[in-house]
Structures are given as C-alpha cells and as structure tokens.
Design a protein around this motif. Structure first.
Motif, PDB file in Angstrom:
ATOM      1  N   ALA A   1       3.319   0.608   3.176  1.00  7.36           N
ATOM      2  CA  ALA A   1       3.172  -0.525   4.086  1.00  7.36           C
ATOM      3  C   ALA A   1       3.085  -1.781   3.242  1.00  7.36           C
ATOM      4  N   ASN A   2       4.101  -2.631   3.344  1.00 10.34           N
ATOM      5  CA  ASN A   2       4.170  -3.857   2.553  1.00 10.34           C
ATOM      6  C   ASN A   2       3.870  -5.073   3.423  1.00 10.34           C
ATOM      7  N   ARG A   3       3.063  -5.972   2.902  1.00 11.02           N
ATOM      8  CA  ARG A   3       2.884  -7.294   3.512  1.00 11.02           C
ATOM      9  C   ARG A   3       3.367  -8.328   2.518  1.00 11.02           C
TER      10      ARG A   3
ATOM     11  N   PHE B   1       4.032   7.526   2.220  1.00 11.21           N
ATOM     12  CA  PHE B   1       4.095   6.407   3.170  1.00 11.21           C
ATOM     13  C   PHE B   1       3.905   5.117   2.384  1.00 11.21           C
TER      14      PHE B   1
ATOM     15  N   ASN C   1      12.489   3.466   7.056  1.00  7.28           N
ATOM     16  CA  ASN C   1      11.584   2.341   7.251  1.00  7.28           C
ATOM     17  C   ASN C   1      11.959   1.602   8.528  1.00  7.28           C
ATOM     18  N   GLU C   2      11.080   0.719   8.982  1.00 11.33           N
ATOM     19  CA  GLU C   2      11.262   0.111  10.301  1.00 11.33           C
ATOM     20  C   GLU C   2      12.489  -0.798  10.389  1.00 11.33           C
TER      21      GLU C   2
ATOM     22  N   LEU D   1       4.845  -7.476   8.051  1.00 10.03           N
ATOM     23  CA  LEU D   1       4.608  -6.073   7.703  1.00 10.03           C
ATOM     24  C   LEU D   1       5.897  -5.266   7.756  1.00 10.03           C
ATOM     25  N   LYS D   2       6.196  -4.575   6.664  1.00  5.81           N
ATOM     26  CA  LYS D   2       7.312  -3.623   6.590  1.00  5.81           C
ATOM     27  C   LYS D   2       6.723  -2.283   6.168  1.00  5.81           C
ATOM     28  N   TYR D   3       7.045  -1.225   6.905  1.00  2.00           N
ATOM     29  CA  TYR D   3       6.433   0.070   6.630  1.00  2.00           C
ATOM     30  C   TYR D   3       7.482   1.173   6.739  1.00  2.00           C
TER      31      TYR D   3
ATOM     32  N   GLN E   1       0.850  -1.186   0.000  1.00  2.00           N
ATOM     33  CA  GLN E   1       0.000   0.000   0.000  1.00  2.00           C
ATOM     34  C   GLN E   1       0.892   1.244   0.000  1.00  2.00           C
ATOM     35  N   ASN E   2       0.547   2.203  -0.855  1.00  2.00           N
ATOM     36  CA  ASN E   2       1.337   3.417  -0.989  1.00  2.00           C
ATOM     37  C   ASN E   2       0.412   4.613  -1.031  1.00  2.00           C
TER      38      ASN E   2
END
Length: 500
Positions: A325-327, A323, A383-384, A358-360, A301-302
C-alpha cells in the motif's frame, strides 16, 4: 589455465570499455520523459528450505563436473575466509542487448523504437559487512555497499512495461559516479536456544541463527532483497533479465530511480514459515531519484507471508503472498482523461496529483522443485490501477510461469537453462490515458490499440571459470507497450558476470 583466465578477463574488460564509451554528454541525464511543471532499476533472514541465491548451500557448492578452468564448484574469483566477523566481496554484470527492426504503424516520445539498435549496460557492486560480536542469539550485522553503473537500455529504457534489462532499473542514465547502494543495521533477536545453520553472506555473517527469531533491518536497501524472492526468477546476474520475470510487475514497490529506498522492516522466522513487514520512503515524483522524507504523507507499506512446504515428497517448495500500500503525490488516470476529453487536449496525469493518494495491490509467488535439477515457478500480481504507476513499472496485472534446469546431468552443475512466459496488462482508465496520447514515465506511443504485453524469455548460463559466468538470452515481446499496432519485437542478449 593462465591463457583461459587472461582471455576471460579481457572479454570482460572489453565489455566494460564499450559501456564507458556509450556515455554521451549530449544525452539526457535520466530517462524522465514527463516531468511536472513545478519539479526540477535477496533474502538474508530465510534459513529453511528455499534460500535466495547468495544463501543456498547447494549453489556454488555442488561437486561434479569440471569447468574449462577446473573445479566447477568454485564460483568466486577469490576464496572468502570462513568464520570471520567481516565480509568483503564484489560483482560486475555486463549485458549487451540488441534489437531487430519490427513492424510499427506509429511511435511516440516514449515508444520502444522499431529500428535496429544495440546497447551495453554495466553494474558493479562492492559488498561490505562487519559483525561486532560473536553472539548467536542476539547477533548484529552492519552492512555498507557501494555501486557504480554505466551504459544504457534500448530506447533509453522506454516503451515496454516488461523491459528487457533489469540492470537499467538501477542504471537509468544517471551517470557513472559511484553511489551508496545500501547501508543497513541488521539485528537478530533469538526466541529459542535451538539453532540452525546458515551460509554466511553479505547480508548475514553468522554461521548459525536461532531456529525461531525476530530480525530487524533499518537503513537504505532495495525491497526485492527481502520481498518477492524466487530462487528461479529473481537474479538478473545469472538468470532471467526481464523486469517482470525477475520481479512481480504489478508490485509498485517503493524505490527511487535506481531501485533503492530508506526505511525499516521486521521479520519473524519459524521452522516452516515467515512473516515480514516494512515501511519505506517514496520518491517525490514518479520514477524520481529524490525521496519525500515526510513519511506521514508519503510511504510504502509492504507485508509478506511465506510458507516453506512442498507439494511433492522429498522436494522443496515455497509459497509467498505479498501485499503493498503506497501513499504518495499521485494522480488518477480518470481525472486526467475526463479533463482532456472535455478540453480537446492530451491528458497529463501530473496535473491531477494529490498528496496522500493511495495505490495498493497484492502478489502471489510460488516455486516447486520437481527433480534434483528441474524447478517450476510462477507469479500473479494485481494492483488497483486507478492511480498512476509510480515507482517500478506500468503494470496493473501480471501472470508468469517458468522453469529452469541445472546442467548437472551433462557434467556442469553450475550451468542453467531457463524459460519463462509473462503476460502483463493495464486497467481501462490506464488504457484510455495512453490512447488519448498521455505519457507515463515509461510508456506513450501517442495512440493505443490495446492488447496484453506478452513476453517469452529463455537463457543459458555457462560457468566458464571460478567466478566468471557467460549467458545468452532471447526475448520475444508481443504487443510492446500494450500496443497491437506495434511489434512483435525480438531482443537478443549476451551477458558476462564475475563474482569476486
């Protein structure tokens, strides 16, 4: 004129032949240094203030100055018909890069090699689009692009977080057979009868669009066409070449090995601001060519907010906040490290991958025009960093500052000179993983004496004739692969680019 054009085309043809000659059947089909045991690289909706290179009215239309072949304002080999409901164009980009030997206490399977080396890459694209109706308020574009890539990156595109040639993101030694790069449906829904002009291009054919509108895109695309655009630092064909200068290195955007994905996005455009959001497919494995079609468990998601407002009067300025958020089926560095330490072995993050991980992260992107010819730009990304770098490059934090200057004052309005410095970093668990001998999809020296990877890049692009451009580029890389025991490295480049 004929002599100049013949000479220019011969130079381009020579580079293409050299790229073809580099193909070697004995080399791996793709740079996949670590593979799990179970398993088998531009913004059409923006019409105000800053536009991407293909939509800028100033780009390619300024008068003043003569190239070697004539009028400096002509920037394609053949003229594009105006007012048509179809589009057909092409480009070819050739980059020859060479590296000098540099200091290295050791190197591993994924290292940037310390010996002298040169490589040539080529990417050619055929752009096609059609506009079925003449409607302005409810316009539709159907887009279809083909692409072909040959050649290789230095060290097989391994060993650097900020790699020196963005074209090998899309050209990771997967062969020279042409492939479908993009197929998109682009739909405009106007919210007002007030219109504004746009320069027709291969992503949007209409000459005018509603001033307030919603735009939808669905199909196969690459996210940097629409997110994280920066007019001074997004075009590897005419500007900088480094991965982490042309894109936000900490933005692990959804993509296959070539840089493309499938999905859809929506965008709202108003007079001075825009808001866009999209959801896209993720690869099955890190840096993989095959996509995971189960969007319920794997997707990226972007979202991005864009404000077109200058800090200086009568100058242009743009700020973007991104922003993601990748799954996906990702592992964590800490789990891999703890197991390796307890069992006295090297860590392997692929053994600790989990579905739905999850990577965001987020990014900041700014560009400010200072004078008619001078622009400054910058990026920050974070990123995290706990989950593995998966789709773009191995960066957990990045800071970038740069500038470019157009050659109008010396009579060459299409020439540009640019300078940028970018500093990349990774988190502590990621550092420990590499120090213990772990391999990412790009990095792995077998050991690590950590330091930020800092890159300085400069270029000069010369408009030779019509759609033919030549560039020289120099990059200095301090702590390649975040390793103080290696480097610094120098990479020089020569580029030929042609637009049809």
């Amino acid at each position: 004129m004929c002599v100049r054009s013949t000479l220019a085309l011969c130079l381009v043809a020579g580079m293409a032949a050299a790229a073809h000659a580099q193909q070697d059947a004995t080399l791996p089909s793709a740079p996949e240094p670590r593979i799990p045991s179970h398993a088998a690289p531009g913004h059409a909706a923006l019409m105000f203030d800053f536009l991407p290179p293909w939509q800028q009215e100033g780009e390619g239309k300024q008068s003043g100055g003569e190239s070697l072949g004539g009028d400096d304002s002509v920037v394609t080999m053949f003229p594009h018909p105006e007012g048509e409901r179809w589009w057909l164009s092409g480009q070819a980009n050739f980059i020859l890069q060479g590296r000098l030997p540099f200091h290295s206490l050791y190197q591993g399977p994924n290292s940037f090699r310390n010996s002298a080396e040169y490589k040539l890459s080529m990417v050619g694209t055929l752009y096609g689009a059609v506009r079925p109706t003449n409607s302005v308020r409810y316009n539709t574009d159907l887009i279809f692009d083909m692409e072909a890539a040959e050649g290789r990156g230095l060290s097989e595109a391994l060993g650097l977080a900020g790699f020196t040639n963005l074209d090998v993101v899309r050209n990771p030694n997967l062969g020279k057979v042409p492939y479908i790069a993009r197929y998109e449906i682009h739909q405009v829904l106007g919210l007002t009868s007030e219109t504004t002009e746009q320069n027709p291009n291969f992503f949007a054919l209409a000459k005018e669009v509603p001033a307030r509108r919603i735009e939808f895109r669905i199909g196969k695309l690459t996210l940097p066409d629409f997110f994280d655009i920066n007019d001074a630092g997004s075009d590897s064909h005419l500007q900088f070449m480094n991965w982490t200068v042309d894109n936000n290195g900490a933005w692990d955007y959804a993509a296959d090995t070539r840089g493309y994905t499938v999905g859809g996005m929506a965008e709202y455009d108003d007079k001075i601001w825009s808001l866009r959001y999209g959801i896209f497919g993720m690869p099955i494995v890190a840096n993989g060519i095959d996509m995971d079609w189960a969007f319920s468990r794997a997707h990226g998601q972007n979202g991005e907010f864009e404000l077109r407002q200058s800090l200086l009067k009568k100058r242009k300025g743009t700020t973007r906040i991104l922003f993601f958020a990748n799954r996906a089926h990702m592992g964590t560095y800490r789990e891999a490290n703890d197991y390796a330490i307890a069992n006295h072995t090297r860590p392997d993050i692929t053994a600790f991958e989990h579905f739905g991980a999850l990577k965001y992260g987020f990014g900041y992107n700014t560009l400010q025009e200072i004078t008619e010819n001078l622009r400054f730009f910058g990026r920050f990304g974070w990123n995290e960093g706990q989950h593995e770098s998966y789709a773009y490059t191995e960066v957990d934090q990045t800071v970038l500052a740069g500038a470019d200057y157009a050659g109008k004052q010396w009579g060459r309005s299409q020439d540009k000179v640019g300078l940028a410095i970018v500093s990349n970093a990774i988190k502590r668990d990621h550092q420990e993983y590499l120090k213990l001998g772990g391999l990412g999809f790009l990095l792995g020296d077998g050991n690590l004496n950590y330091g930020r990877e800092t890159i300085v890049e400069s270029y000069y692009t010369w408009h030779f004739w019509r759609g033919l451009f030549y560039s020289v580029d120099v990059q200095h890389i301090d702590n390649p692969g975040y390793n103080r025991d290696r480097g610094p490295a120098w990479v020089g480049s020569a580029r030929a680019h042609v637009d049809f």
